[in-house]
Motif scaffolding. Sequence first.
Motif, PDB file in Angstrom:
ATOM      1  N   ASN A 349       0.835  -1.200   0.000  1.00 29.76           N
ATOM      2  CA  ASN A 349       0.000   0.000   0.000  1.00 29.76           C
ATOM      3  C   ASN A 349       0.877   1.259   0.000  1.00 29.76           C
ATOM      4  N   LEU A 350       0.251   2.408  -0.207  1.00 28.17           N
ATOM      5  CA  LEU A 350       1.005   3.669  -0.348  1.00 28.17           C
ATOM      6  C   LEU A 350       1.759   4.033   0.919  1.00 28.17           C
ATOM      7  N   ASP A 351       1.168   3.745   2.065  1.00 27.00           N
ATOM      8  CA  ASP A 351       1.854   4.057   3.327  1.00 27.00           C
ATOM      9  C   ASP A 351       3.126   3.231   3.473  1.00 27.00           C
ATOM     10  N   GLU A 352       3.049   1.957   3.099  1.00 25.95           N
ATOM     11  CA  GLU A 352       4.226   1.097   3.198  1.00 25.95           C
ATOM     12  C   GLU A 352       5.309   1.543   2.224  1.00 25.95           C
ATOM     13  N   ILE A 353       4.900   1.897   1.010  1.00 28.66           N
ATOM     14  CA  ILE A 353       5.871   2.360   0.014  1.00 28.66           C
ATOM     15  C   ILE A 353       6.552   3.632   0.494  1.00 28.66           C
ATOM     16  N   SER A 354       5.771   4.557   1.036  1.00 29.87           N
ATOM     17  CA  SER A 354       6.328   5.815   1.536  1.00 29.87           C
ATOM     18  C   SER A 354       7.282   5.577   2.703  1.00 29.87           C
ATOM     19  N   HIS A 355       6.879   4.707   3.621  1.00 30.54           N
ATOM     20  CA  HIS A 355       7.726   4.387   4.771  1.00 30.54           C
ATOM     21  C   HIS A 355       9.058   3.795   4.309  1.00 30.54           C
ATOM     22  N   ASN A 356       8.997   2.892   3.332  1.00 34.70           N
ATOM     23  CA  ASN A 356      10.224   2.270   2.839  1.00 34.70           C
ATOM     24  C   ASN A 356      11.157   3.282   2.181  1.00 34.70           C
ATOM     25  N   LEU A 357      10.576   4.192   1.406  1.00 37.30           N
ATOM     26  CA  LEU A 357      11.403   5.197   0.739  1.00 37.30           C
ATOM     27  C   LEU A 357      12.105   6.096   1.753  1.00 37.30           C
ATOM     28  N   GLN A 358      11.402   6.436   2.828  1.00 37.29           N
ATOM     29  CA  GLN A 358      11.992   7.300   3.853  1.00 37.29           C
ATOM     30  C   GLN A 358      13.066   6.595   4.658  1.00 37.29           C
ATOM     31  N   ASN A 359      13.005   5.272   4.695  1.00 41.27           N
ATOM     32  CA  ASN A 359      13.950   4.515   5.518  1.00 41.27           C
ATOM     33  C   ASN A 359      14.924   3.663   4.690  1.00 41.27           C
ATOM     34  N   ASN A 360      15.056   4.032   3.396  1.00 39.66           N
ATOM     35  CA  ASN A 360      15.998   3.350   2.496  1.00 39.66           C
ATOM     36  C   ASN A 360      15.763   1.838   2.446  1.00 39.66           C
ATOM     37  N   ILE A 361      14.497   1.447   2.486  1.00 43.13           N
ATOM     38  CA  ILE A 361      14.124   0.037   2.324  1.00 43.13           C
ATOM     39  C   ILE A 361      13.612  -0.154   0.899  1.00 43.13           C
ATOM     40  N   ILE A 362      14.115  -1.142   0.226  1.00 40.79           N
ATOM     41  CA  ILE A 362      13.765  -1.374  -1.183  1.00 40.79           C
ATOM     42  C   ILE A 362      12.361  -1.965  -1.280  1.00 40.79           C
ATOM     43  N   ASN A 363      11.538  -1.365  -2.137  1.00 42.06           N
ATOM     44  CA  ASN A 363      10.174  -1.851  -2.331  1.00 42.06           C
ATOM     45  C   ASN A 363      10.146  -3.038  -3.285  1.00 42.06           C
TER      46      ASN A 363
END
Length: 424
Positions: A349-363
């Motif tokens: 979901n968009l929240d998970e994608i946003s969280h990953n981008l902010q924390n340098n986690i690859i989607n």
Amino acid sequence: MIIKSTLAIILGGGQGSRLAPLTESRSKPAVPIAGKYRLVDIPISNCINSDIKRMFVLTQFNSASLNQHIKNTYHFSHFSQAFVDILAAEQTPENPTWFQGTADAVRQCMTHFLNHEFEYALILSGDQLYHMDFNEMIDAHQKNGADISIATLPVTAKEATEFGILKTDENNFISSFIEKPAADLLPDWTSEVSDEMKNEGRNYLASMGIYIFNRQLLIDLMKNPDTKDFGKEIIPQAIGNKKVLSYQYEGYWTDIGNIDSFFEANLGLTDEIPKFNLFDNSCKIYTRARVLPPSKITGESSFDKSIIAEGCIIDSSKIEHTVVGIRSRIGKNSYIRNTYLMGNDFYQNLDEISHNLQNNIINIGIGENCYINNTIVDKNCRIGNNVKLNGGKHLEDQNTELYTIKDGIIVVKKGVTIPDGFEV
């Protein structure tokens, strides 16, 4: 009627080591093909299209995902006798071992088959790609009074050394059999084929691993516990003792036995006129019905000779000679060519994608500025930005935690994460 007289038995295959790493967590029939199907959908669909709707699928390795797929896919009317049932290897007082071969698998499951009325047992492989009307083969079996029928494919001399080759008489009954003959023996193993096949140099009949057995004969043959395999024992021993008919098939057929054949079969679907036609109303391929949105293409994306499954999101990328599986995500400025992306089992979901981008986690999906060539990307992989995967004959075979290389093809393993800037 064929629909009531025939019982289909689909062999799930062994451990599938030649198709590893795609078979590390799933059985061969459960391997995804064409971006949205599973290999097992091919024989099942051929049966349904032939009005044969009583099927058993025999398996013993990594069968959980196959069980789930069949349970979620093949639902018939409560008022019909149609079914697709999984028979996993089971230890019983009579059979304390796992399946020891194709014939042994059928032997151990005979009690289940004999609970149903049938005149003919149609035995199929779960790892082949082809369209066939089994009614025509069964008709030939009946009209010729055969005990066993074997589907045979005309092949060239170069191909013949990789198959079990059969020789037929003037009535298409098989008179002799040889397993993977040496090239110098081939002149003695030609059979009568159509003029079209002769013009293509396809003068040798290869067994396709598709058999019809009369019910009582199958029961009698299965009483011998020493015979473990159809191709290596049952069929050679029957030739000369039983009426074994060759049913010649001249359409497209390929055995998905290794990574190279699997890769070639999938990319072949992107040809302008593919040898295996997915767009034929009379030969539909059935699979799990998913409620997915249409694929979305944004930016200046370009495509050439590619198949895009439903539910994908592709952003300003270039796709060439590629199969893009369900729910695939491809980032900006990525160039994907000669590749099979199997896709994903779920969306983030968009929240998970946003969280990953902010924390340098690859989607999940393919990142930005990637170059991927001659590669198979298994399901649910996370590939970072600026990744270069350039398969080809320049690469030596190897196996790592993230990927395997076979015959120059890079296979990214299911569910792995490829970090930013990674190169092969």
